[in-house]
Design a protein around this motif. Structure first.
Motif: not given
Length: 559
Positions: A390-391, A410-411, A435-436, A358-361
């Motif tokens: 997430h990425a 994997s988003m 972003a996204y 899991h990595a978001i930032g």
């Protein structure tokens, strides 16, 4: 696909082999359909046939009819659309099961509404009984600040309460819960967590990331049979939305044992790709066993590990390279040390396990990519298929590194449409370009398995399909889409929910497309999502869901 399987498939589609009656009859023939196979070799057909739970022929109605025997069931689709069974590439099986038993706080527009729903539940329970809930989001309230517990504690004084934020990265508790947990003004922040406190130093009741465990450890766990019952309800809900499988993003050993028990007893009816939670004892156990795939007639795969690098954007726990634009003293939280991610990645490479973090930032993503790069350098392995879950926010320098390292982003497309209203306040204008960033990633040559992260988002996979192609919410906002250059094509959006999840789970030989030799998992829809106007996609209904050629869901006929 092996040469022998290719040769076998070729025999099945030749008129000579069919007319010669050299093949046993099919159990099921699906005909008169518009079938999007997600197989590039033959992307659109009108019929297919199934035997012993697997597809044995894909092609024309005339040829499929030649496999009809006395006991063959013929399903006339009446021109409707059929797609491969959809798979959620990142979700939480037990989390959904537990949410179905908790107070539903999704869609609440204020703290008052949250408290009203909890108070209504409290009326039905004996004093002292724990109340759990999930789904609040302060960003959707008029007052977007985190709440304080005073109002909650006054309204529900006789029950300990813990309410999980929609993203799972923050909790909100009352006085009774804090007292049971021994949470006071002197309690220190745990590693990877934060206890929010007021100006006087008293806990506000909001716990960020790993601080939730201070109270969460006191909540009684489901019994095994309670969890079994709740998991069955969760599977039924998935089937009703056309999901035939999911990648469970972090499961305990006890839950994995229960999943296998359910599969053995034919209570699962799901293609379940399990990521083992980050527990050293569990990892030693499963690494010693080695990867296990397609257990119990293709229902369970145990060959991946789930780690956490950082928190989430909504609770400002995602780790950023620069401070939050709306919180200039905060760069977010790292939930795992980079050395730990590298250590587990190296152990996974040696044991043949995939590592999914899991990595978001943007800082969280860089930390993971750096750790993966070091691990792969020390323990080279062909086709590791490591993933970043997430990425969501990427620095432009890191976008090409996924392809360079063989790492899969994997988003969850629905996160973009949930976050777009407020994400600019967190990041400022410049960082939004990373972003996204689906199209930016796809152009480098990677795939993007899609999902929902349920119970964070709704179970319905068509929400993510719509978000992927429109980058709009259900009200068609904003016009043209949010950063529309990042949209996916419909073909890629379909792949992101079928063949790409299969590949990202080492399942592409058995799942992900309607192809001869693969499991006969498919979904019938009442609209053609590949052709209808974008604004009609979310009105699409699942008419039936099939796993291994057997009906697991069928919509009630319209009156």
């Amino acid at each position: 696909m092996s040469l022998s399987r290719l040769a076998f498939a070729a025999l099945l589609v030749t008129p000579f082999s069919l007319s010669a009656q050299s093949t046993p009859p099919a159990d099921l023939i699906v005909t008169n359909a518009r079938v999007y196979t997600a197989d590039d070799a033959r992307p659109l057909v009108e019929a297919f046939a199934v035997r012993d739970g697997r597809v044995v022929f894909v092609g024309s109605q005339r040829e499929a009819a030649m496999l009809k025997g006395a006991s063959t069931r013929v399903l006339d689709a009446q021109g409707r659309t059929i797609i491969p069974g959809m798979v959620d590439a990142h979700a939480h099986f037990a989390g959904l099961a537990q949410k179905l038993r908790a107070v539903d706080l999704v869609g609440t527009k204020s703290l008052d509404e949250v408290i009203a729903r909890v108070a209504e539940k409290a009326k039905t329970l004996p004093k002292g009984t724990w109340i759990t809930g999930r789904g609040w989001d302060q960003n959707a309230w008029a007052d977007t600040r985190f709440p304080s517990h005073a109002q909650l504690s006054a309204a529900i004084p006789d029950h300990p309460v813990i309410l999980t934020r929609v993203d799972g990265h923050a909790g909100f508790v009352n006085t009774a819960a804090m007292q049971l947990a021994g949470l006071t003004r002197t309690t220190k922040d745990p590693d990877g967590g934060k206890i929010l406190k007021d100006a006087q130093g008293n806990p506000t009741g909001v716990l960020i990331d790993r601080a939730q465990g201070i109270v969460g450890a006191k909540v009684p766990e489901f019994t095994r049979e309670e969890m079994r019952s709740a998991l069955k309800d969760a599977v039924a809900r998935m089937h009703s939305f056309g999901l035939v499988g999911m990648h469970d993003a972090g499961a305990s050993r006890s839950n994995i044992d229960l999943f296998e028990d359910m599969a053995q007893k034919q209570e699962l009816n799901l293609r379940l790709y399990v990521m083992i939670g980050d527990d050293s004892t569990a990892l030693r156990h499963y690494f010693a066993q080695g990867p296990r795939s397609g257990l119990h007639n293709g229902q369970v795969w145990v060959r991946a590990v789930k780690l956490y690098a950082d928190g989430a954007m909504g609770s400002r726990g995602a780790a950023l390279l620069e401070p939050y634009s709306d919180d200039p003293n905060n760069n977010g939280l790292l939930l795992s040390a980079p050395a730990h991610i590298q250590e587990v990645a190296e152990a996974g490479l040696k044991a043949g396990f995939q590592i999914n973090t899991h990595a978001i930032g943007d800082r969280g993503n860089r930390v993971v990519l750096d750790a993966y790069e070091r691990a792969i350098g020390r323990v080279p392995r062909v086709d590791h298929r490591f993933r970043v879950e997430h990425a969501q926010i990427l620095h432009y320098e890191d976008i090409p590194r996924f392809a360079q390292l063989g790492v899969i982003p994997s988003m969850q497309a629905s996160h973009q449409t949930s976050d777009m209203y407020w994400i600019g306040k967190r990041l400022g204008p410049t960082r939004l370009y990373g972003a996204y960033a689906w199209q930016s990633l796809l152009q480098t040559g990677v795939i993007i398995p899609n999902g929902s992260d349920f119970p964070v988002e709704e179970v319905n996979p068509l929400i993510s399909f719509h978000a992927a192609i429109a980058r709009q919410d259900g009200r068609d906002w904003p016009a043209g889409g949010w950063f529309p250059e990042q949209k996916m094509t419909r073909e890629d959006a379909l792949r992101s929910m079928t063949i790409w999840p299969a590949y990202s789970g080492f399942q592409e030989k058995d799942l992900g497309s309607i192809t001869a030799g693969k499991y006969a998992d498919f979904v019938m829809l009442d609209q053609d999502i590949m052709r209808v106007p974008v604004e009609l996609v979310l009105k699409t209904k699942v008419l039936a869901t099939y796993v291994g050629g057997k009906t697991v869901y069928e919509a009630a006929p319209r009156p």
